[in-house]
Design an enzyme around this catalytic site. Structure first.
Site, short mmCIF file in Angstrom:
data_model
loop_
_atom_site.label_atom_id
_atom_site.label_comp_id
_atom_site.label_asym_id
_atom_site.label_seq_id
_atom_site.Cartn_x
_atom_site.Cartn_y
_atom_site.Cartn_z
N ASP A 40 0.87 -1.04 -0.11
CA ASP A 40 0.03 0.18 -0.18
C ASP A 40 1.46 0.97 -0.25
O ASP A 40 1.32 1.44 0.89
CB ASP A 40 -0.92 0.04 1.54
CG ASP A 40 -2.71 1.26 1.50
OD1 ASP A 40 -2.62 1.64 0.91
OD2 ASP A 40 -3.10 -0.22 1.71
N ASP A 49 -3.40 4.81 -2.50
CA ASP A 49 -4.22 5.07 -1.46
C ASP A 49 -4.94 6.78 -2.10
O ASP A 49 -4.25 7.22 -2.96
CB ASP A 49 -3.97 5.34 -0.22
CG ASP A 49 -4.58 6.02 0.86
OD1 ASP A 49 -5.42 4.43 1.02
OD2 ASP A 49 -4.72 6.40 1.77
N GLU A 102 -7.00 3.21 -5.40
CA GLU A 102 -7.62 3.25 -5.43
C GLU A 102 -8.60 4.57 -5.89
O GLU A 102 -8.03 6.57 -5.37
CB GLU A 102 -7.71 3.24 -3.42
CG GLU A 102 -9.00 3.59 -2.38
CD GLU A 102 -9.38 3.96 -1.09
OE1 GLU A 102 -9.87 3.62 -0.50
OE2 GLU A 102 -7.87 5.10 -1.13
N HIS A 141 -11.07 -3.38 3.44
CA HIS A 141 -11.22 -2.96 4.66
C HIS A 141 -12.00 -1.54 5.22
O HIS A 141 -12.01 -1.28 6.44
CB HIS A 141 -9.62 -2.77 5.45
CG HIS A 141 -9.10 -1.41 4.66
ND1 HIS A 141 -8.87 -1.99 3.34
CD2 HIS A 141 -9.34 -0.16 5.15
CE1 HIS A 141 -8.08 -0.45 3.05
NE2 HIS A 141 -8.24 0.07 3.83
N ASP A 142 -12.31 -1.09 4.05
CA ASP A 142 -13.16 0.12 4.41
C ASP A 142 -14.57 0.19 4.60
O ASP A 142 -15.91 1.15 4.50
CB ASP A 142 -13.23 1.71 3.14
CG ASP A 142 -11.27 1.74 3.73
OD1 ASP A 142 -11.34 1.89 4.84
OD2 ASP A 142 -10.75 1.67 2.93
C1 GLC Z 1 -8.18 4.85 1.88
C2 GLC Z 1 -8.08 3.84 3.07
C3 GLC Z 1 -8.29 3.85 4.82
C4 GLC Z 1 -8.18 5.39 5.00
C5 GLC Z 1 -8.19 6.48 4.29
C6 GLC Z 1 -7.45 7.55 4.26
O1 GLC Z 1 -9.30 5.02 2.21
O2 GLC Z 1 -8.49 2.95 2.45
O3 GLC Z 1 -8.59 3.34 4.97
O4 GLC Z 1 -8.85 5.46 6.42
O5 GLC Z 1 -7.44 6.39 2.77
O6 GLC Z 1 -5.86 6.97 4.35
#
Ligand code: GLC
Length: 530
Positions: A100, A201, A264, A325-326
């Site tokens: 990541d 991310d 992402e 995970h979100d």
């Molecule tokens: C992304 C991650 C999430 C995190 C956010 C801020 O969306 O997947 O878990 O809280 O970024 O870094």
């Protein structure tokens, strides 16, 4: 490798949330040695690559998405030697490793931010986004995803800094070439260590409007939505300039052989496709999350697939995601029966699938008692159902104490179904969700039609969705029942059923008057590949 397809095209990705996968030292938090111990499980499952959520030194305000050192390993997860051992062991077992990369923001404890904050003339001041306020308020109306204004006033230097997430996650200024170069060096550091790719991310956040214009109100906002949704984030995110940044990241990847850049990006398909880059010089896999938010019906899923396929640029490779995970666990979102159908959909669609750890055993969203809540989002906005702890609970390996995850006290409570829903129990049960995933992954590996073939919708009628996958003149048919009632299949569908998601019809001829049970899906090898 199939024909000229790359591993990240024909393969399947598996997301590990390292805190929750396997603990090896009894502190209740998963670690790298734990992951190494579980590599044989992943190889037998049949996935091709692991993506690890962040394992870098971090104050853990957002569980590793607040990084204080980009080129280290947090002691909670192990040491650099453990990381090197993980990469070596994974590679020896034919598994790729994806890290990541969190380039949008650092922790406020990162030395870069400590310097930047120290004074207005510090050389690193411009590495972050500092602005004067307007009157007695913040520079503009931009909101933090985690609630409230995205601007934090810094008493000492008398200016505001921008944070799209927590106050302790200040955003870097990607307009500054030194920031770009520093992050490129971070990438090279890991790529040289043998890492096979990055999941970047919040890629669509990387650049913000140069004029800092206010975001307009969101006309679709409704009461009950997270406050962040009150605005349309047209100035604070998804700026056209972001594509130069993405192309820059890709150029670094291309200095090395056969690596993959994943982004992402929470955007609808029509906007998402820009992230492939002008001449496909952007992300190879801009994550496509649209299945997560689409109503679970044959029609909306069928239409979504067509819509996505239609907007994909020439030569761009599709991908599909059902959980992470979100987001709420798949089995809780659509129910356990439909989760089995979803597994078949995900693993028979055209494009790289990403699995989220635990979904292969049907783990559900775990209810977290208020005194055990860890997620900062839930803590900022309690009781709104935004909490992400419930989808991050420890992997359920067996029925022993703490499900085989740890000898200590797990950092989050286990699902109370772990004695029955676990890897060991499901391995022994021929028709389990886990064995369904294994069978699907095996079929996908054996059948290039599924891994890399074309997609064509054949029929959508009521709860039924039927499509064909075809490669070099060989075709397979997938028929999925999104409803809970029996439905007949078209009479002209003859051939062999290779797999049913009920795991009771395997390699048998399609019967006359064939019907699908509620939530049943089948993969058929037709008599004629028409
Ligand atoms: C992304 C991650 C999430 C995190 C956010 C801020 O969306 O997947 O878990 O809280 O970024 O870094």
């Amino acid at each position: 490798m199939i024909d000229n397809f790359r591993w990240w095209q024909s393969g399947v990705l598996y997301q590990i949330y390292p805190r929750s996968f396997q603990d090896s030292d009894g502190d209740g938090v998963g670690d790298l040695r734990g992951i190494i111990a579980r590599l044989p499980y992943l190889r037998e499952l049949g996935v091709d690559a692991l993506w690890l959520s962040p394992v870098f030194p971090s104050p853990m305000a957002d569980f590793g998405y607040d990084i204080s050192d980009y080129t280290g390993i947090d002691p909670l997860f192990g040491a650099m030697a453990d990381f090197d051992a993980l990469v070596a062991a994974a590679h020896a077992q034919g598994l790729k490793v994806i890290l990541d990369l969190v380039p949008n923001h650092t922790s406020d404890r990162h030395p870069w931010f400590i310097e930047s904050r120290s004074s207005r003339n510090n050389p690193k001041r411009d590495w972050y986004i500092w602005r004067d306020g307007q009157g007695s308020g913040p520079p503009n109306n931009w909101l933090s995803e985690f609630g409230g204004s995205a601007w934090q006033f810094d008493e000492a230097s008398g200016q505001y800094y921008y944070h799209a997430f927590l106050r302790s996650q200040p955003d870097l200024n990607w307009r500054n070439p030194d920031v770009r170069e520093a992050m490129h060096e971070v990438m090279r550091f890991w790529l040289r260590r043998g890492v096979d790719g990055f999941r970047v991310d919040v890629m669509w956040h990387l650049i913000k409007d140069a004029q800092f214009r206010d975001d307009p109100p969101n006309p679709d906002f409704m009461a009950g939505m997270p406050p962040y949704q009150e605005l349309s984030h047209i100035h604070s995110t998804d700026r056209p300039e972001v594509q130069d940044i993405v192309a820059g990241l890709r150029r670094v990847m291309d200095e090395f052989e056969d690596r993959v850049l994943i982004g992402e990006i929470y955007l609808p398909p029509e906007k998402l496709t820009a992230y492939y880059g002008k001449n496909l010089d952007g992300a190879q896999l801009p994550f496509n999350f649209s299945l997560i938010g689409t109503p679970w019906t044959a029609q909306s899923v069928g239409d979504l697939i067509d819509r996505y396929e239609k907007v994909l640029p020439q030569g761009a490779w599709p991908n599909w995601v059902l959980g992470n995970h979100d987001r709420m666990r798949l089995a809780s979102r659509i129910g356990e029966d439909q989760a089995r159908l979803a597994a078949m959909l995900l693993l028979t669609l055209r494009g790289t699938p990403t699995l989220y750890y635990g979904d292969e055993i049907g783990m559900t969203q775990v209810t977290i008692p208020p005194d055990r809540v860890r997620d900062p989002w839930e803590k900022n906005l309690p009781g709104r159902g935004l909490g992400r702890d419930g989808c991050r609970t420890p992997m359920q390996w067996d029925q022993s104490r703490h499900a085989g995850f740890t000898n200590g006290e797990p950092w989050l409570p286990l699902g109370d179904d772990f004695a029955r829903r676990n890897v060991a129990a499901e391995t022994a049960d021929k028709t389990s969700m886990l064995n369904l995933y294994r069978a699907l992954l095996d079929l996908r590996r054996k059948r290039p039609e599924l891994a890399v073939g074309s997609y064509r919708r054949i029929l959508q009628d009521g709860d039924l969705l039927v499509y064909q996958r075809e490669h070099q003149g060989r075709g397979l048919i997938v028929a999925l029942n999104f409803g809970s009632h029996i439905i007949p299949l078209p009479k002209d569908l003859n051939g062999q059923i290779l797999l049913s998601n009920f795991m009771d019809r395997l390699n048998c001829p399609v019967p006359i008057d064939f019907t699908l049970r509620g939530a049943e899906g089948v993969v058929i090898l037709p008599d004629s590949p028409g």
